[in-house]
Design a protein around this motif. Structure first.
Motif, mmCIF file in Angstrom:
data_model
loop_
_atom_site.group_PDB
_atom_site.id
_atom_site.type_symbol
_atom_site.label_atom_id
_atom_site.label_comp_id
_atom_site.label_asym_id
_atom_site.label_seq_id
_atom_site.Cartn_x
_atom_site.Cartn_y
_atom_site.Cartn_z
ATOM 1 N N LYS A 266 10.093 -2.102 8.732
ATOM 2 C CA LYS A 266 9.624 -1.610 10.030
ATOM 3 C C LYS A 266 10.624 -1.952 11.130
ATOM 4 N N GLN A 267 11.143 -3.191 11.111
ATOM 5 C CA GLN A 267 12.111 -3.586 12.124
ATOM 6 C C GLN A 267 13.463 -2.915 11.891
ATOM 7 N N LEU A 268 13.819 -2.703 10.639
ATOM 8 C CA LEU A 268 15.083 -2.046 10.294
ATOM 9 C C LEU A 268 15.155 -0.657 10.911
ATOM 10 N N ASN A 269 14.029 0.015 10.968
ATOM 11 C CA ASN A 269 13.976 1.364 11.530
ATOM 12 C C ASN A 269 13.875 1.361 13.056
ATOM 13 N N ARG A 270 13.742 0.170 13.636
ATOM 14 C CA ARG A 270 13.582 0.096 15.084
ATOM 15 C C ARG A 270 14.825 -0.466 15.777
ATOM 16 N N LEU A 271 15.309 -1.616 15.297
ATOM 17 C CA LEU A 271 16.465 -2.259 15.917
ATOM 18 C C LEU A 271 17.028 -3.305 14.969
ATOM 19 N N TRP A 272 18.254 -3.058 14.492
ATOM 20 C CA TRP A 272 18.896 -4.016 13.593
ATOM 21 C C TRP A 272 19.357 -5.258 14.327
ATOM 22 N N HIS A 273 20.099 -4.996 15.415
ATOM 23 C CA HIS A 273 20.791 -6.125 16.020
ATOM 24 C C HIS A 273 20.961 -5.968 17.523
ATOM 25 N N THR A 274 20.718 -7.047 18.197
ATOM 26 C CA THR A 274 21.218 -7.283 19.541
ATOM 27 C C THR A 274 21.284 -8.794 19.689
ATOM 28 N N THR A 275 21.781 -9.287 20.780
ATOM 29 C CA THR A 275 21.958 -10.725 20.922
ATOM 30 C C THR A 275 21.215 -11.254 22.138
ATOM 31 N N VAL A 276 21.277 -12.569 22.301
ATOM 32 C CA VAL A 276 20.520 -13.220 23.371
ATOM 33 C C VAL A 276 21.092 -12.955 24.762
ATOM 34 N N ILE A 277 22.154 -12.179 24.861
ATOM 35 C CA ILE A 277 22.598 -11.780 26.197
ATOM 36 C C ILE A 277 21.601 -10.805 26.820
ATOM 37 N N TYR A 278 20.717 -10.241 25.960
ATOM 38 C CA TYR A 278 19.596 -9.423 26.429
ATOM 39 C C TYR A 278 18.295 -10.121 26.053
ATOM 40 N N ILE A 279 17.222 -9.691 26.683
ATOM 41 C CA ILE A 279 15.907 -10.242 26.349
ATOM 42 C C ILE A 279 15.176 -9.222 25.493
ATOM 43 N N TYR A 280 14.893 -9.590 24.276
ATOM 44 C CA TYR A 280 14.143 -8.725 23.361
ATOM 45 C C TYR A 280 12.969 -9.537 22.806
ATOM 46 N N PRO A 281 11.854 -8.901 22.526
ATOM 47 C CA PRO A 281 10.624 -9.654 22.229
ATOM 48 C C PRO A 281 10.668 -10.508 20.977
ATOM 49 N N GLN A 282 11.410 -10.068 19.955
ATOM 50 C CA GLN A 282 11.306 -10.741 18.655
ATOM 51 C C GLN A 282 11.689 -12.223 18.700
ATOM 52 N N ILE A 283 12.744 -12.559 19.433
ATOM 53 C CA ILE A 283 13.192 -13.959 19.441
ATOM 54 C C ILE A 283 12.213 -14.849 20.208
ATOM 55 N N GLN A 284 11.668 -14.337 21.312
ATOM 56 C CA GLN A 284 10.677 -15.127 22.058
ATOM 57 C C GLN A 284 9.399 -15.311 21.234
ATOM 58 N N GLU A 285 8.960 -14.245 20.587
ATOM 59 C CA GLU A 285 7.737 -14.323 19.776
ATOM 60 C C GLU A 285 7.897 -15.331 18.648
#
Length: 509
Positions: free
Chosen positions: A127-146
């Motif tokens: 499910k995540q593979l089809n949504r977003l493989w990669h970005t880094t902590v220079i941006y705020i994305y929900p997965q790392i905070q969750e």
């Protein structure tokens, strides 16, 4: 998910009794005879999963490429004289390229926590593979905070600040840096026989010459005596937090461990002679992993933590192998010692084999580290965080920590019976599904069983369909660290196979 379910069926040979023969690698369900030592009938538990037919390179071509194009170290660490060519996995089972099935009791070196290709984890990953493989902590994305919030909720106060990495070695490197920055001190202590990674810095923490190179590494790292109550200078029969104690006798009064006193005296002497008056940290596993599932006297870590803190140092718990419910009684191994570290490092089972690690510490220590900039391109990327989050959910929802305690305790108690049966089985130890079986030439000397003898038993178990690991300073300990989903039936199968392998070995002598 529908494709996964569609492949599940019951193979025609399931439930049949298989007769396996020493030194011959047979497909599951095969029958044959051998003039050497014949195994008694051992039935492999059924599995309602059908692997995909292997259509890749031949074994010969795979070996050729491994020798020519892969670093020679890959050949040096290849398990077994007759290697296993793995093609597919499902939960606690692995299949080779010929379709032979194996019970995996090593879990990719204690890494596959919830099972190979666990459907719930697979579904989250796709499910995540089809949504977003990669970005880094220079941006705020929900997965790392969750994920950071979920992981922190499983650790005691004040361990609530998470930094994500790609491996255990990297996590331990980072913990070393944090400890030195926060304390202003440099020297770090670890135990002999420990393994904390293979990077240039963490090699200083790794106290086993097999992993060392003749180059400068890990400056400022020092080793103290490991309080091994079976193979060490001092031991006894009431020392460990384990269902199984050593065969060594002692005259300790109830509730008091003289072996612990002696090992603490050794640490005090080391602190007075080897390191400066102020130190940066002490690194310790709750149970040594690569060292051979070595357990310490019950109060050793608690007393060590006090001595280290008196010297200005931080206490760092390496939970790379003992974390995530593997020890059964607690989610984290250090909890079994009634201590709270200043920093916890973790990896392996954190994401069921997906490359990931973490350092968890206090706000105060994290603030010291934030005085500079440390950037990790892949650490905490969306894929890793989603997979790791699903692993946490799966452990809790499926009761895998409880299963680890139940099946692990059963295994330990049954293995203790084999220790009493065979002279070459010197020690059985561990907690949950973190188990070691130390092999000896005899119980009186406790001398390590030679490598070639270990290999005989090791190969025999593999030929009967069970994969285990090896560890210890002399490679004398069988390591049993399966996925946490194994069943009592799996445990019984392994016990029968291991018993037979030990019997075969003694018959050949």
């Amino acid at each position: 998910m529908h494709k996964i379910l569609a492949r599940i069926h019951r193979p025609s040979w399931v439930g049949k009794t298989v007769e396996r023969v020493s030194r011959v690698h047979l497909p599951s369900g095969a029958m044959c005879q051998n003039a050497e030592v014949k195994h008694s009938a051992i039935q492999m538990p059924p599995c309602d999963f059908k692997p995909d037919p292997y259509q890749g390179m031949s074994k010969e071509r795979l070996l050729e490429i491994r020798k020519q194009n892969c670093h020679p170290m890959t050949m040096k660490v290849t398990y077994y004289k007759r290697p296993v060519f793995i093609a597919q996995g499902h939960m606690q089972w692995l299949w080779d390229v010929d379709g032979r099935r194996y019970l995996d009791l090593f879990a990719g070196v204690a890494t596959v926590s919830v099972g190979h290709s666990h459907p719930k984890v697979n579904e989250a990953a796709v499910k995540q593979l089809n949504r977003l493989w990669h970005t880094t902590v220079i941006y705020i994305y929900p997965q790392i905070q969750e994920y950071a919030e979920k992981l922190a909720s499983l650790l005691p106060e004040p361990l609530k600040v998470v930094y994500l990495t790609n491996s255990g070695s990297e996590a331990n490197d980072l913990a070393m840096l944090m400890a030195r920055l926060h304390t202003g001190n440099f020297d770090i202590i670890t135990l002999s026989g420990s393994y904390h990674g293979g990077s240039p810095q963490s090699l200083g923490l790794t106290a086993n010459s097999v992993y060392k190179y003749p180059v400068a590494s890990g400056s400022g790292c020092h080793t103290t005596m490991c309080p091994d109550v079976f193979h060490g200078l001092w031991g006894g029969k009431h020392c460990r937090d384990s269902p199984v104690q050593t065969i060594r006798d002692c005259s300790c009064s109830p509730g008091h461990c003289e072996a612990n006193d002696r090992y603490i005296e050794q640490l005090k002497e080391m602190l007075c002679t080897t390191v400066p008056n102020r130190i940066a940290a002490f690194f310790g596993e709750a149970i040594q992993g690569v060292g051979g599932a070595v357990q310490y006297p019950k109060n050793y870590l608690k007393e060590t933590y006090k001595l280290v803190r008196d010297k200005g140092g931080l206490c760092i718990a390496d939970e790379v192998q003992t974390g995530f419910g593997r020890t059964g009684s607690h989610f984290w191994g250090f909890q079994g010692h009634d201590v709270i570290p200043d920093i916890v490092t973790m990896a392996k089972g954190i994401a069921n084999g997906f490359p990931m690690g973490a350092v968890v510490t206090t706000k105060e220590i994290a603030s010291s580290f934030a005085k500079g900039v440390h950037f990790n391109t892949f650490g905490g990327n969306p894929m890793a965080c989603v997979i790791a989050s699903s692993v946490l959910d799966t452990i809790v929802e499926n009761g895998y920590q409880e299963n680890s305690a139940k099946v692990g305790t059963y295994l330990l108690n049954e293995l203790a019976k084999l220790r009493d049966k065979y002279e070459i089985v010197g020690d059985v130890r561990g907690k949950g599904l973190m188990i070691g079986v130390e092999m000896v030439t005899d119980k009186t000397s406790r001398a390590p069983l030679p490598a070639e003898d270990m290999d005989e038993i090791f190969e025999d178990a593999k030929d009967m369909g069970v994969l285990i690991g090896k560890g210890g300073i002399y490679g004398q300990t069988f390591r049993i660290k399966p996925p946490l989903c194994i069943t009592k039936a799996d445990a019984d199968f392994f016990l029968a196979v291991f018993d037979q392998a030990l019997h075969n070995y003694t018959e050949r002598r």
